[in-house]
Design an enzyme around this catalytic site. Sequence first.
Site, PDB file in Angstrom:
ATOM      1  CD  GLU A   1     -16.959   9.269   7.226  1.00 36.56           C
ATOM      2  OE1 GLU A   1     -18.057   9.039   6.718  1.00 36.56           O
ATOM      3  OE2 GLU A   1     -15.870   9.042   6.653  1.00 36.56           O
TER       4      GLU A   1
ATOM      5  CD  GLN B   1      -1.037  -0.640   3.679  1.00 33.27           C
ATOM      6  OE1 GLN B   1      -2.239  -0.469   3.666  1.00 33.27           O
ATOM      7  NE2 GLN B   1      -0.432  -1.281   4.667  1.00 33.27           N
TER       8      GLN B   1
ATOM      9  CE1 TYR C   1     -10.776   2.844  13.853  1.00 28.36           C
ATOM     10  CE2 TYR C   1      -9.082   1.873  15.253  1.00 28.36           C
ATOM     11  CZ  TYR C   1      -9.870   1.824  14.127  1.00 28.36           C
ATOM     12  OH  TYR C   1      -9.766   0.750  13.274  1.00 28.36           O
TER      13      TYR C   1
ATOM     14  CG  ASP D   1      -7.013  -1.552  13.856  1.00 24.97           C
ATOM     15  OD1 ASP D   1      -7.998  -0.892  13.454  1.00 24.97           O
ATOM     16  OD2 ASP D   1      -5.925  -1.019  14.166  1.00 24.97           O
TER      17      ASP D   1
ATOM     18  CG  ASP E   1      -1.854 -12.691   4.598  1.00 24.62           C
ATOM     19  OD1 ASP E   1      -2.798 -12.343   5.330  1.00 24.62           O
ATOM     20  OD2 ASP E   1      -2.005 -13.039   3.424  1.00 24.62           O
ATOM     21  CB  CYS E   2      -3.920 -11.894   9.827  1.00 22.28           C
ATOM     22  SG  CYS E   2      -5.338 -11.430   8.830  1.00 22.28           S
TER      23      CYS E   2
ATOM     24  CD  GLU F   1       0.287  -3.971   9.941  1.00 16.82           C
ATOM     25  OE1 GLU F   1      -0.769  -3.667  10.546  1.00 16.82           O
ATOM     26  OE2 GLU F   1       0.439  -3.849   8.705  1.00 16.82           O
TER      27      GLU F   1
ATOM     28  CE1 TYR G   1     -10.356   7.567  11.572  1.00 17.31           C
ATOM     29  CE2 TYR G   1     -12.317   6.234  11.526  1.00 17.31           C
ATOM     30  CZ  TYR G   1     -10.955   6.332  11.601  1.00 17.31           C
ATOM     31  OH  TYR G   1     -10.205   5.198  11.697  1.00 17.31           O
TER      32      TYR G   1
END
Lengths: 360, 360
Positions: A350, A145, A174, A273, A252-253, A217, A348
């Site tokens: 929102e 990413q 959060y 998360d 990778d989970c 993670e 956020y």
Amino acid sequence: MALRHYTLDFSLSTAVDAASTVPGLLSIFHEQELTETVHDTDGHGYLATFVGKNGRLVVLRVHSRGLITIDLQCYDEDNIAQLDNLLNALEEKLRALLKDNITRVKRLPVLTRGANVDRYWPTTDGRLVEYDFDQVLYEEDSAYQNIKIFHSPQFGNILVLNGDINLAESDLPYTQAIMGSGKENYTGKEVLILGGGDGGILAELVKQKPKMVVMVEIDQKVMDGCRMYMRKTCGDTLDTLEGDCYQILVEDCVPVLRKYVQEGRMFDYVINDLTAVPISTEPEEESTWEFLRLILDLSIKVLRPTGKYFTQGNGVCVKEALSLYEEQLGKLCCPVDFSKEEVCVPSYLELWVFYTIWKK
Amino acid sequence: MALRHYTLDFSLSTAVDAASTVPGLLSIFHEQELTETVHDTDGHGYLATFVGKNGRLVVLRVHSRGLITIDLQCYDEDNIAQLDNLLNALEEKLRALLKDNITRVKRLPVLTRGANVDRYWPTTDGRLVEYDFDQVLYEEDSAYQNIKIFHSPQFGNILVLNGDINLAESDLPYTQAIMGSGKENYTGKEVLILGGGDGGILAELVKQKPKMVVMVEIDQKVMDGCRMYMRKTCGDTLDTLEGDCYQILVEDCVPVLRKYVQEGRMFDYVINDLTAVPISTEPEEESTWEFLRLILDLSIKVLRPTGKYFTQGNGVCVKEALSLYEEQLGKLCCPVDFSKEEVCVPSYLELWVFYTIWKK
């Protein structure tokens, strides 16, 4: 370089024609040495463009149904006071010409286009919001990413993954919400965090002396950025992959979950998360929803019978996406119940939905 | 009628000339029957306008320093899918032409100009934010101000006074903050509210069984609107001007405060919930700051020695305004100390500062 884009709009109770408004404005444009071109709109009102020095451009439209719009573009090094005066003069003149016919005069805050620091990050339902970001502190393209950390004067540093606002240093609400809003006691418990690379959940969990937290993670570069620039969120938890009561797996989970299922390893809490749009090294699932269901199924399997699964959902405004998510919950291998909560996460802009899920 | 305004911007690492980009785009414009006018910018890059059917307008600029901007305007009843396709085609073509030279591609959410419901209400520091308002429930021009109540799907109904977002039904955190964030016990106490026409503070106070609350609100029409459309905030408190333990005076608070000072009437708490820009029937004071100081001076005079004065300050981003306010606190007749707190009020879309003030 950046382009400043101003707008000035008059909404009217009855339409006006150009002849009653435009001649009154021309002297203002001519004073500023703007060269006029009138365009043929084939019956859709008056449209003229005015080009001036230093790359200035004005678009004036007297629409045929009670709306006048003005756009003004200039470069950020232009004489801004002069352009403010131009807009003020146009507004004043139009107010005088249109008087009681006016239902609204609207000047939006200036749009800045092409600036070094991008301040426009829309809400989940596609509304325009401008943040106060003044600096890019970290930017990396990982294998998974695009990672950015901005500085915000009001929210502190803020993590943006693939263009999605993830978490700011102001956003303890959060982390509290995704940990069950203060109603859980993690002391002595075993907890699995999926994702969570900003370290926020991990940092709050270790304060409660859990028996063991495993955080899975996938992206080391997220943790690298957060360790440097989000310390108000992660504390020192990301400085090492093995703490007194936690372990970080940079993986990778999905395969990790599969292994735990096979081994029969169980947790008191699973906290999902992960980013909203899935990232995985696994072969592409049929759809995002299939992938989400896979994660859910595996997570529920490693959850003790009395355990709880927490996750963030989505913005409260995207009702359809929330419904689709809740539909998935009815399709799991193991039947579950769920509750949800609306939470205000400061950065956020929102309201956000968080879910608690447990085995029936 | 409303005008939809789309933008599509390419930031580039090195400038390009129009010859390398524009010819590749022209066929896309011509397919859509858009008529081109190229303007002379006197050396400030390429600028062309394209006018099409149904009042469509495109402005294409290849700026001389690494930025390409496209504006597209159309009416809201136009074929939006067709225009999305046009923008997609332009984006795709430019991505192919500019490849690795691109540092950012940005398409902002569409700006809607001249719509019936105005959704753009900037932050205190002048940033653009678009709310999700979908209906105007109440609009009145009173003797003092313009009053609007909108419906927001996420925040509930929301009061806007003279263009300032005042309070939404979601904003209990505002009311809690201006009442001292849960650290005060109002049972048996005497409280004076200045302003507070939405009834939020009054409704929360009466739950705590105070001895007596006096609320001094100048604008009956604010209370009329809130009584009808903000009942989640005010409950039934605005249905009558005299309750078991409260009294509402529909008056300017300045003469009321003066009278109380003269009579020696004292309160345990004064909660100033007046609008940021003062409204008064008093002769204009020298400045807003003079007026704020007058209110503060009179309020401190009616405060018991152990009493507290609460008020909202401003957005955390407008640091100068906050400093000026704090400066006023050093100029009062009676010396005071103060503390402040940053609070996230859901509908404000920016963090807000609240003050607690007490006699030294």
